[in-house]
Design an enzyme around this catalytic site. Structure first.
Site, mmCIF file in Angstrom:
data_model
loop_
_atom_site.group_PDB
_atom_site.id
_atom_site.type_symbol
_atom_site.label_atom_id
_atom_site.label_comp_id
_atom_site.label_asym_id
_atom_site.label_seq_id
_atom_site.Cartn_x
_atom_site.Cartn_y
_atom_site.Cartn_z
ATOM 1 N N CYS A 251 53.661 48.769 31.256
ATOM 2 C CA CYS A 251 53.092 48.590 29.920
ATOM 3 C C CYS A 251 53.670 47.337 29.254
ATOM 4 O O CYS A 251 54.884 47.115 29.263
ATOM 5 C CB CYS A 251 53.369 49.807 29.055
ATOM 6 S SG CYS A 251 52.691 49.675 27.380
ATOM 7 N N CYS B 40 57.805 49.627 21.932
ATOM 8 C CA CYS B 40 57.141 50.855 21.493
ATOM 9 C C CYS B 40 58.119 52.025 21.395
ATOM 10 O O CYS B 40 58.184 52.696 20.378
ATOM 11 C CB CYS B 40 56.009 51.190 22.464
ATOM 12 S SG CYS B 40 55.293 52.827 22.266
ATOM 13 N N CYS C 130 57.532 55.544 25.809
ATOM 14 C CA CYS C 130 57.736 55.869 27.228
ATOM 15 C C CYS C 130 59.056 55.264 27.683
ATOM 16 O O CYS C 130 59.086 54.216 28.323
ATOM 17 C CB CYS C 130 56.585 55.318 28.068
ATOM 18 S SG CYS C 130 54.978 56.043 27.675
ATOM 19 N N CYS D 287 60.763 74.013 26.917
ATOM 20 C CA CYS D 287 60.666 72.552 26.875
ATOM 21 C C CYS D 287 62.021 71.930 26.563
ATOM 22 O O CYS D 287 62.111 70.723 26.332
ATOM 23 C CB CYS D 287 59.633 72.110 25.832
ATOM 24 S SG CYS D 287 60.006 72.648 24.150
#
Length: 475
Positions: A82, A88, A91, A433
């Site tokens: 990316c 960003c 990720c 999670c």
């Protein structure tokens, strides 16, 4: 040996000329040890790297640093695909091979058990990787800004910046800064094309992008949801009333993309972007998308709670059903059931299922899905788990043979754990999670339960997040 020195006279930051990074840490960092014994957390490092790093924050027990130069790259390092990686923050593991990502997640699940619960399961099952490394999300949310983040490359170029409108993600830890996205590798096509088209037409129409300080602007946020059939639901939060220019944008969007099956909006003049107290208005198409999961159908609207990686969610739920070892005559409790996805999947293989959830909108969606799927042996109760899940509840619904629990990241409340110990169901399938809180709860349940197995299941490639399934059986 690593050498530490000042970077220059204008900066108080320290440079570490060479430091090996020996282990992976959370949130995309790798960890090395400085000469003084302090841990160095290096952003976007990989275990096995040797780097030159700049310290930008120092605490008593650790320091945080950024990479200035990779002197010797880890065998697990790769070029992040990316163009926004590093700016960003979404990720944080793109620079690590997927095989290494999966191994690290599995290691985290195992380490949480041994360090927090101090328990070894009878079986550490092999981790289950996602079929898709990229383009796996079915929901993305983007924010508009009239004062977007200026990237480091733009600042270095020295070119005058005239375009300040942006549509993208919040910079990590910065509520008022939006990174304008040229691409995102998380949602399938035409997600990128839709977002770029919206920005282009909005600029052409002179529509105002949201200003976080004045709390003004025509366009505030954009949500894109899609199903496995490639159909899209588009949802706008508007900061002003619908006007002709906004309608022209909507019409152009519908005409350009045949995959858009629903376009909705809400007017939001609050201080936050939460949509759950907003009135969603249908502008075009259907009120929801239909998603098929494990042979069942679910309606997905702007406010729906649903797994964001549908392919891997199907794998997760199949493993959950397998772990429950159902014979067909069991009473099952599904704690923290959300929209009742797991409840309905296990219903066809059991006598009765009772789902419990605290969010009214999720329960309403779950009850609607029961009608869609013609399921009659499943019911739902709404309320705070620690207050609802009591002896009276069990007297009303019957004692469960199997309990499936899928709590939020904080894990289960101590009262819920205590009630599970009192119930003494023959089997508990714990989907989590957060390996740390799962381990904490398993340690509490060990009073009556043995840990038969645990398995990592990756639903979020390129991030440090991971699901895991633990199977506990009554001693």
């Amino acid at each position: 040996m690593n050498t530490i020195r000042n970077t220059n006279k204008k900066s108080k930051n320290l440079i570490i000329d060479s430091i090996p990074l020996t282990q992976a840490g959370g949130k995309g960092v790798a960890i090395g040890t400085m000469e003084n014994g302090k841990k160095l957390l290096v952003k976007y490092g990989a275990a096995g790297d040797t780097v030159k790093a700049e310290v930008y924050k120092s605490k008593s027990k650790y320091a945080e640093a950024r990479i200035l130069e990779i002197l010797d790259a880890s065998p697990d390092r790769r070029n992040p695909p990316c163009i926004h990686f590093g700016e960003c923050g979404g990720c944080s593991w793109q620079h690590i091979t997927y095989e290494a990502q999966l191994a690290l997640k599995n290691k985290e699940v195992q380490a949480s058990l041994t360090k927090i619960a101090k328990i070894e399961p009878e079986n550490f099952l092999s981790p289950v990787g996602a079929p898709d490394e990229f383009f796996y999300r079915n929901k993305m949310e983007f924010s508009f800004s009239d004062s977007r983040w200026i990237t480091s490359d733009e600042m270095q170029d020295g070119v005058a910046i005239t375009e300040r409108n942006g549509l993208g993600f919040h910079k990590p830890g910065m509520w008022n800064k939006i990174l304008d996205l040229k691409e995102c590798l998380l949602q399938q096509d035409p997600s990128n094309a839709i977002r770029l088209f919206v920005k282009k037409v909005a600029n052409e129409k002179g529509l105002s992008f949201w200003n976080t300080y004045s709390q003004e602007g025509n366009l505030r946020s954009l949500m894109l949801r899609n199903n496995n059939a490639g159909e899209f639901l588009v949802f706008f939060q508007l900061g002003s009333a619908l006007n002709q220019d906004i309608e022209d944008l909507f019409k152009a969007l519908i005409q350009e993309f045949s995959s858009i099956k629903s376009l909705q909006f809400a007017i939001n003049t609050k201080q936050n972007d939460s949509i759950y107290d907003l009135d969603c208005q249908l502008y075009y198409g259907e009120s929801s998308l239909i998603e098929t999961l494990a042979g069942l159908q679910f309606r997905i609207g702007p406010k729906s709670f649903f797994q964001t990686n549908i392919k891997q969610a199907e794998v997760l739920y199949a493993l959950t059903v397998k772990a429950a070892e159902l014979l067909g005559d069991e009473v099952i409790y599904d704690l923290y059931c959300g929209t009742g996805t797991i409840s309905q999947i296990v219903a066809k293989g059991s006598k009765k299922v009772v789902g419990i959830e605290s969010v009214p909108e999720a329960i309403a969606a779950a009850e609607e899905s029961l009608k869609w799927n013609s399921i009659e042996n499943c019911s739902f109760a709404c309320g705070d788990m620690k207050d609802l899940f009591t002896e009276d509840f069990v007297l009303t619904y019957g004692k469960p043979d199997v309990v499936i629990t899928d709590p939020p990241r904080d894990g289960m409340h101590p009262k819920v754990v205590a009630q599970l110990l009192t119930l003494s169901a023959k089997r508990i399938v714990y989907v989590s999670c957060n390996p740390a809180t799962q381990a904490r709860d398993i340690a509490l349940l060990a009073e009556k339960y043995r840990l038969k197995s645990i398995q990592a299941v990756d639903l979020f490639p390129q991030t440090f997040h991971c699901e895991s399934i633990a199977v506990l059986e009554l001693r």
